[in-house]
Design a protein around this motif. Structure first.
Motif, PDB file in Angstrom:
ATOM      1  N   PHE A  57      40.343  42.770  52.878  1.00 41.71           N
ATOM      2  CA  PHE A  57      40.813  42.582  51.508  1.00 41.71           C
ATOM      3  C   PHE A  57      41.546  43.823  51.031  1.00 41.71           C
ATOM      4  N   LEU A  58      42.595  43.599  50.256  1.00 42.83           N
ATOM      5  CA  LEU A  58      43.264  44.668  49.523  1.00 42.83           C
ATOM      6  C   LEU A  58      43.043  44.386  48.042  1.00 42.83           C
ATOM      7  N   VAL A  59      42.259  45.239  47.394  1.00 46.56           N
ATOM      8  CA  VAL A  59      41.983  45.096  45.966  1.00 46.56           C
ATOM      9  C   VAL A  59      42.768  46.175  45.231  1.00 46.56           C
ATOM     10  N   ILE A  60      43.729  45.757  44.405  1.00 47.40           N
ATOM     11  CA  ILE A  60      44.596  46.684  43.683  1.00 47.40           C
ATOM     12  C   ILE A  60      44.156  46.735  42.220  1.00 47.40           C
ATOM     13  N   CYS A  61      43.722  47.909  41.779  1.00 48.45           N
ATOM     14  CA  CYS A  61      43.272  48.089  40.390  1.00 48.45           C
ATOM     15  C   CYS A  61      44.478  48.442  39.525  1.00 48.45           C
ATOM     16  N   LEU A  95      42.604  43.652  36.885  1.00 44.87           N
ATOM     17  CA  LEU A  95      43.266  44.105  35.659  1.00 44.87           C
ATOM     18  C   LEU A  95      42.276  44.916  34.828  1.00 44.87           C
ATOM     19  N   LEU A  96      42.559  46.226  34.661  1.00 47.92           N
ATOM     20  CA  LEU A  96      41.665  47.117  33.930  1.00 47.92           C
ATOM     21  C   LEU A  96      42.200  47.502  32.562  1.00 47.92           C
ATOM     22  N   LEU A  99      48.608  45.286  30.361  1.00 46.33           N
ATOM     23  CA  LEU A  99      49.912  45.603  30.946  1.00 46.33           C
ATOM     24  C   LEU A  99      50.547  44.326  31.468  1.00 46.33           C
ATOM     25  N   ILE A 100      51.821  44.419  31.775  1.00 41.18           N
ATOM     26  CA  ILE A 100      52.553  43.282  32.339  1.00 41.18           C
ATOM     27  C   ILE A 100      52.534  43.401  33.851  1.00 41.18           C
ATOM     28  N   ILE A 101      52.014  42.380  34.495  1.00 42.81           N
ATOM     29  CA  ILE A 101      51.943  42.392  35.958  1.00 42.81           C
ATOM     30  C   ILE A 101      53.356  42.238  36.517  1.00 42.81           C
ATOM     31  N   LYS A 109      46.254  36.012  42.541  1.00 36.91           N
ATOM     32  CA  LYS A 109      45.287  35.833  41.465  1.00 36.91           C
ATOM     33  C   LYS A 109      44.784  37.210  41.009  1.00 36.91           C
ATOM     34  N   TYR A 110      44.431  37.298  39.729  1.00 43.51           N
ATOM     35  CA  TYR A 110      43.849  38.551  39.255  1.00 43.51           C
ATOM     36  C   TYR A 110      42.510  38.291  38.577  1.00 43.51           C
ATOM     37  N   VAL A 111      41.664  39.316  38.611  1.00 46.62           N
ATOM     38  CA  VAL A 111      40.378  39.295  37.934  1.00 46.62           C
ATOM     39  C   VAL A 111      40.486  40.216  36.733  1.00 46.62           C
TER      40      VAL A 111
END
Length: 281
Positions: A57-61, A95-96, A99-101, A109-111
């Protein structure tokens, strides 16, 4: 079950903000890799590519500090993301902040951890656990086809018709989908859908050309084609698909094994019906 390996990517300045998520992932027995230890002057892309090859997995914060002048400060360009998908690496956005993705990340998908971050982090962990356990090895071709039928309904396809053996031209399903334009006008689309379950081999260019040839025998004008497979597509197949619409006006969409796992991981009913053993493992 082996540990799922997660590459956790974030801006260095956000390390404290990401601590809670890293801790939760470690508590749940995931192996965590990140880019925070890369020394100045080191080839970022080479190191990340090496670490990603070993990750599931690649999880991008996503935070504002991850951006510079409105663009990602790191090299998550289209080629980088495409390479990750080809290696069956699942990409999840976290998404922390508000902001505009960016456009090239909107396909994923985002969490949303901006408010109920602990509850949402638990859901993220549950999703990662299940997705990492998904295997199609226990599904027969018939069972796989049944799953695709149910999945099409979950994806809001209508009038799903399963082709009979007598009439089958290699197309497994014919279905409708209601498309709505920005002005509220609705249009009914017709989709020809083929499902392909593979054990070892990948979906090949010759298989794709066979599907296009069979499409010619179905006398429905202005149809769209959808291929759903558990296999990963080769770069040759991806390039060919990209050229099809431009050269021949053929609208072909593909849900490959990586995309299929993402869809299943978001659909509890499909999980319970077809992957009960994976849920219990």
């Amino acid at each position: 079950m082996r540990k799922a390996k997660i590459f956790l990517s974030y801006a260095m300045a956000d390390e404290k903000k990401v601590d809670f998520l890293r801790d939760k992932l470690v508590e749940n027995n995931f192996e965590i890799r990140n880019d925070s230890g890369i020394a100045p002057g080191t080839s970022w892309h080479d190191i990340i590519s090496y670490e990603l090859n070993a990750s599931d997995f690649l999880v991008i914060c996503l935070t504002k500090k991850l951006f510079r002048d409105g663009k990602l400060s790191f090299a998550y360009d289209d080629q980088f993301l495409e390479d990750a998908k080809k290696r069956d690496i699942a990409i999840i956005l976290v998404l922390l902040e508000d902001l505009i993705i960016p456009d090239n990340l909107k396909q994923f998908k985002y969490v949303d951890l901006r408010e109920n971050k602990y509850a949402e982090a638990d859901l993220l962990i549950e999703k990662i656990k299940f997705r990492s356990s998904i295997t199609f090895d226990n599904l027969s071709p018939k069972r796989f086809e049944d799953m695709i039928f149910d999945l099409l309904s979950k994806l809001n396809f209508l009038n799903i018709h399963k082709e009979t053996t007598k009439l089958d031209k290699g197309i497994d399903f014919i279905a409708n989908y209601i498309e709505q334009d920005p002005f509220g006008r609705k249009r009914k689309e017709t989709w020809l859908i083929e499902s392909k379950l593979y054990r070892q081999e990948r979906f090949s260019l010759s298989s794709l050309k066979d599907m296009l040839a069979r499409h010619k025998y179905v006398s429905i004008d202005d149809t769209k084609l959808l291929l759903i497979t558990n296999s990963l597509l080769t770069s040759v197949v991806r390039e060919y698909i990209g050229e099809l619409h431009q050269a021949n006006g053929i609208d072909l969409r593909v849900i490959d094994g990586n995309d299929l796992k993402d869809i299943i991981a978001d659909n509890k009913a499909i999980q319970i019906k077809y992957f009960a053993d994976e849920q219990l493992s």
